[in-house]
Write a protein that holds these residues in place. Sequence first.
Motif, PDB file in Angstrom:
ATOM      1  N   TRP A 101       6.710   2.056  -1.158  1.00  0.00           N
ATOM      2  CA  TRP A 101       5.668   1.474  -0.333  1.00  0.00           C
ATOM      3  C   TRP A 101       5.429   0.050  -0.822  1.00  0.00           C
ATOM      4  O   TRP A 101       5.285  -0.184  -2.025  1.00  0.00           O
ATOM      5  CB  TRP A 101       4.415   2.333  -0.457  1.00  0.00           C
ATOM      6  CG  TRP A 101       3.233   1.843   0.273  1.00  0.00           C
ATOM      7  CD1 TRP A 101       3.107   1.705   1.624  1.00  0.00           C
ATOM      8  CD2 TRP A 101       1.994   1.421  -0.294  1.00  0.00           C
ATOM      9  NE1 TRP A 101       1.845   1.226   1.921  1.00  0.00           N
ATOM     10  CE2 TRP A 101       1.149   1.046   0.758  1.00  0.00           C
ATOM     11  CE3 TRP A 101       1.517   1.338  -1.598  1.00  0.00           C
ATOM     12  CZ2 TRP A 101      -0.133   0.575   0.562  1.00  0.00           C
ATOM     13  CZ3 TRP A 101       0.233   0.870  -1.800  1.00  0.00           C
ATOM     14  CH2 TRP A 101      -0.570   0.500  -0.724  1.00  0.00           C
ATOM     15  N   ARG A 102       5.371  -0.899   0.091  1.00  0.00           N
ATOM     16  CA  ARG A 102       5.178  -2.309  -0.268  1.00  0.00           C
ATOM     17  C   ARG A 102       3.726  -2.532  -0.678  1.00  0.00           C
ATOM     18  O   ARG A 102       2.812  -2.284   0.091  1.00  0.00           O
ATOM     19  CB  ARG A 102       5.541  -3.209   0.910  1.00  0.00           C
ATOM     20  CG  ARG A 102       5.510  -4.681   0.577  1.00  0.00           C
ATOM     21  CD  ARG A 102       5.859  -5.510   1.829  1.00  0.00           C
ATOM     22  NE  ARG A 102       5.933  -6.909   1.547  1.00  0.00           N
ATOM     23  CZ  ARG A 102       4.896  -7.745   1.482  1.00  0.00           C
ATOM     24  NH1 ARG A 102       3.671  -7.293   1.655  1.00  0.00           N
ATOM     25  NH2 ARG A 102       5.074  -9.025   1.236  1.00  0.00           N
ATOM     26  N   ILE A 103       3.531  -3.028  -1.903  1.00  0.00           N
ATOM     27  CA  ILE A 103       2.187  -3.302  -2.414  1.00  0.00           C
ATOM     28  C   ILE A 103       1.733  -4.695  -1.995  1.00  0.00           C
ATOM     29  O   ILE A 103       0.663  -4.869  -1.428  1.00  0.00           O
ATOM     30  CB  ILE A 103       2.135  -3.207  -3.953  1.00  0.00           C
ATOM     31  CG1 ILE A 103       2.434  -1.790  -4.407  1.00  0.00           C
ATOM     32  CG2 ILE A 103       0.785  -3.666  -4.468  1.00  0.00           C
ATOM     33  CD1 ILE A 103       2.578  -1.671  -5.906  1.00  0.00           C
ATOM     34  N   CYS A 104       2.571  -5.689  -2.307  1.00  0.00           N
ATOM     35  CA  CYS A 104       2.187  -7.074  -2.031  1.00  0.00           C
ATOM     36  C   CYS A 104       3.407  -7.967  -2.192  1.00  0.00           C
ATOM     37  O   CYS A 104       4.433  -7.549  -2.714  1.00  0.00           O
ATOM     38  CB  CYS A 104       1.082  -7.535  -2.984  1.00  0.00           C
ATOM     39  SG  CYS A 104       1.566  -7.586  -4.734  1.00  0.00           S
ATOM     40  N   ALA A 105       3.263  -9.198  -1.768  1.00  0.00           N
ATOM     41  CA  ALA A 105       4.296 -10.200  -2.023  1.00  0.00           C
ATOM     42  C   ALA A 105       4.203 -10.595  -3.495  1.00  0.00           C
ATOM     43  O   ALA A 105       3.114 -10.594  -4.079  1.00  0.00           O
ATOM     44  CB  ALA A 105       4.076 -11.422  -1.138  1.00  0.00           C
ATOM     45  N   ALA A 106       5.316 -10.908  -4.089  1.00  0.00           N
ATOM     46  CA  ALA A 106       5.311 -11.335  -5.490  1.00  0.00           C
ATOM     47  C   ALA A 106       4.427 -12.570  -5.671  1.00  0.00           C
ATOM     48  O   ALA A 106       3.754 -12.719  -6.692  1.00  0.00           O
ATOM     49  CB  ALA A 106       6.734 -11.620  -5.959  1.00  0.00           C
ATOM     50  N   ALA A 107       4.379 -13.428  -4.677  1.00  0.00           N
ATOM     51  CA  ALA A 107       3.554 -14.641  -4.746  1.00  0.00           C
ATOM     52  C   ALA A 107       2.060 -14.321  -4.841  1.00  0.00           C
ATOM     53  O   ALA A 107       1.277 -15.134  -5.335  1.00  0.00           O
ATOM     54  CB  ALA A 107       3.819 -15.523  -3.533  1.00  0.00           C
TER      55      ALA A 107
END
Length: 113
Positions: free
Chosen positions: A6-12
Amino acid sequence: MSERPWRICAAADLEATGAKEFEYGNPRQYWGFVVRTGAGEVRAYVNACPHVGLPLNLSGDHFFDTEGKLLLCQMHGALFRPDDGVCVSGPCEGEGLKPLRVELRDGAVWLWP
């Protein structure tokens, strides 16, 4: 959660504070946070201090101490190493945060069930 990540957030998203709080589960009922370590890797933990189970942060994505080196439980002052979640100072010294399995790929942080 399914067996897929599941995608948590962008690395940025980790750039501003070095950390990002997120909700997970099915239904979403648990809180975690992801941090960028000194080595540039990412680690994630359940957002619960082993001392009494309260979240480390009081609000927002602020998890690090004033020097930006250790994770801080803002309720009781416990300090944890971001690399492995072990408490190095405070009421739960020697205990650790519960890790979550994450990976950094395609410019994003992904959580595995």
